[in-house]
Write a protein that holds these residues in place. Structure first.
Motif, short mmCIF file in Angstrom:
data_model
loop_
_atom_site.label_atom_id
_atom_site.label_comp_id
_atom_site.label_asym_id
_atom_site.label_seq_id
_atom_site.Cartn_x
_atom_site.Cartn_y
_atom_site.Cartn_z
N UNK A 128 21.60 -33.17 -3.41
CA UNK A 128 22.19 -33.96 -2.35
C UNK A 128 21.17 -34.74 -1.53
N UNK A 129 19.90 -34.50 -1.77
CA UNK A 129 18.87 -35.20 -1.02
C UNK A 129 18.60 -34.61 0.34
N UNK A 130 18.90 -33.32 0.52
CA UNK A 130 18.62 -32.62 1.77
C UNK A 130 17.15 -32.22 1.78
N UNK A 131 16.38 -32.64 2.77
CA UNK A 131 14.94 -32.40 2.72
C UNK A 131 14.47 -31.06 3.25
N UNK A 132 15.29 -30.37 4.07
CA UNK A 132 14.80 -29.17 4.72
C UNK A 132 15.86 -28.10 4.89
N UNK A 133 15.40 -26.85 4.92
CA UNK A 133 16.28 -25.69 5.05
C UNK A 133 15.75 -24.80 6.17
N UNK A 134 16.65 -24.36 7.06
CA UNK A 134 16.32 -23.35 8.05
C UNK A 134 16.66 -21.98 7.48
N UNK A 135 15.69 -21.08 7.50
CA UNK A 135 15.83 -19.79 6.83
C UNK A 135 16.06 -18.65 7.82
N UNK A 136 16.67 -17.57 7.30
CA UNK A 136 16.87 -16.35 8.07
C UNK A 136 16.09 -15.22 7.42
N UNK A 137 15.55 -14.35 8.26
CA UNK A 137 14.63 -13.33 7.76
C UNK A 137 15.28 -12.37 6.78
N UNK A 138 16.52 -11.94 7.05
CA UNK A 138 17.12 -10.91 6.20
C UNK A 138 17.30 -11.37 4.76
N UNK A 139 17.93 -12.50 4.49
CA UNK A 139 18.03 -12.94 3.09
C UNK A 139 16.69 -13.32 2.48
N UNK A 140 15.78 -13.82 3.31
CA UNK A 140 14.45 -14.14 2.79
C UNK A 140 13.74 -12.87 2.34
N UNK A 141 13.83 -11.82 3.14
CA UNK A 141 13.20 -10.57 2.76
C UNK A 141 13.83 -10.00 1.50
N UNK A 142 15.14 -10.16 1.35
CA UNK A 142 15.81 -9.66 0.15
C UNK A 142 15.31 -10.38 -1.10
N UNK A 143 15.10 -11.68 -0.97
CA UNK A 143 14.62 -12.47 -2.11
C UNK A 143 13.12 -12.32 -2.29
N UNK A 144 12.43 -12.06 -1.19
CA UNK A 144 10.97 -11.96 -1.20
C UNK A 144 10.36 -13.16 -0.48
N UNK A 145 9.49 -12.89 0.49
CA UNK A 145 8.91 -13.97 1.28
C UNK A 145 8.11 -14.92 0.40
N UNK A 146 7.24 -14.39 -0.40
CA UNK A 146 6.41 -15.25 -1.25
C UNK A 146 7.25 -15.97 -2.30
N UNK A 147 8.25 -15.28 -2.85
CA UNK A 147 9.13 -15.92 -3.83
C UNK A 147 9.93 -17.05 -3.19
#
Length: 272
Positions: A29-48
């Protein structure tokens, strides 16, 4: 107008989408940026997560959240949040500061505790290139989530520290009602303290618990185009992030909601 150059989608707006799926459709869609939340990021892995967005060419507009300094807030956990923000490549950690301390009725004391906690964290954040962004929440959250209810109150805390370390979030959902907010936006802009700008609409009746009442853009009473113009006039040139907590939106197909949010942003924000 269909300019998405400053558009950001907060992960919670379409939390039903797994992170790889969200990234895929942001690219489409051409969206340039995403605001992230810690809980799902930690589930996926910060570095990943960092690698996934970097490889897709997407920026990280903000990381949510630190704070809760007066209740369950832990300075070590907040330092971890700062480290995560730096690892993800965002310069902005959003703070939901916390409400009244247990058994207290003293809002001034709560704000004093918040200021003291930020004083401990600001140098640590600055050394890592991360800015702490104090988010003023609507007064209905003052008791349990955030004793900082206005932009003026947020700025009074932020101004104890360098603007490169501590600033504010301007979130339309939380501040649209405050007739002093436009002057506070101008004041924050002059000082370089607007670190994040978030959009959500205000619809009534609010749901039980009120937390998930953030309306889709254009469904409520906020003049979103006016707020975008106000931030532009204040010199803010950063991302405009749409952050919606809404059970009805979460119950729908996430890709459909994402596409609708892009269309609403173009109609009511940059084109409003």
């Amino acid at each position: 107008m269909n300019d998405l150059s400053r558009f950001g989608i907060n992960q919670m707006t379409v939390k039903q989408l797994a992170l790889p799926e969200l990234v895929e459709h942001c690219v489409r869609l051409g969206i340039p940026g995403v605001g992230l939340w810690r809980e799902p990021v930690r589930s996926y892995g910060v570095e990943a997560t960092a690698a996934l967005l970097r490889d897709a060419g997407l920026g990280v507009t903000t990381l949510c959240r630190g704070g809760f300094f007066t209740t369950a807030g832990d300075l070590d956990d907040n330092r971890a949040a700062i480290d995560e923000a730096a690892a993800l490549g965002t310069d902005t950690l959003v703070l939901v500061a916390g409400g009244l301390a247990a058994g207290s009725r003293d809002l001034a004391d709560a704000r004093s505790r918040i200021t003291e906690a930020i004083a401990e964290l600001a140098p640590y954040a600055g050394e890592r290139g991360v800015r702490l962004a104090i988010e003023a929440l609507h007064p209905m959250y003052a008791s349990d989530r955030c004793a900082v209810s206005t932009l003026d109150q947020a700025l009074e805390i932020a101004e104890h520290f360098p603007a490169t370390q501590v600033g504010v979030v301007v979130d339309t959902y939380h501040v649209w009602w405050d007739d002093r907010a436009p002057a506070a936006v101008e004041r924050a802009g002059r000082a370089g303290r607007i670190h994040s700008f978030q959009l959500a609409d205000w619809t009534t009746p609010l749901p039980a618990g009120v937390l998930d009442g953030r309306g889709q853009l254009g469904d409520g009473v906020i003049d979103l185009g006016r707020w975008c113009s106000l931030l532009d006039a204040a010199g803010y040139r950063g991302p405009i992030e749409v952050e919606l907590f809404n059970e009805e939106l979460w119950a729908r197909d996430g890709v459909e909601v994402l596409e609708e949010t892009v269309a609403r942003f173009c109609a009511h924000a940059v084109g409003g």
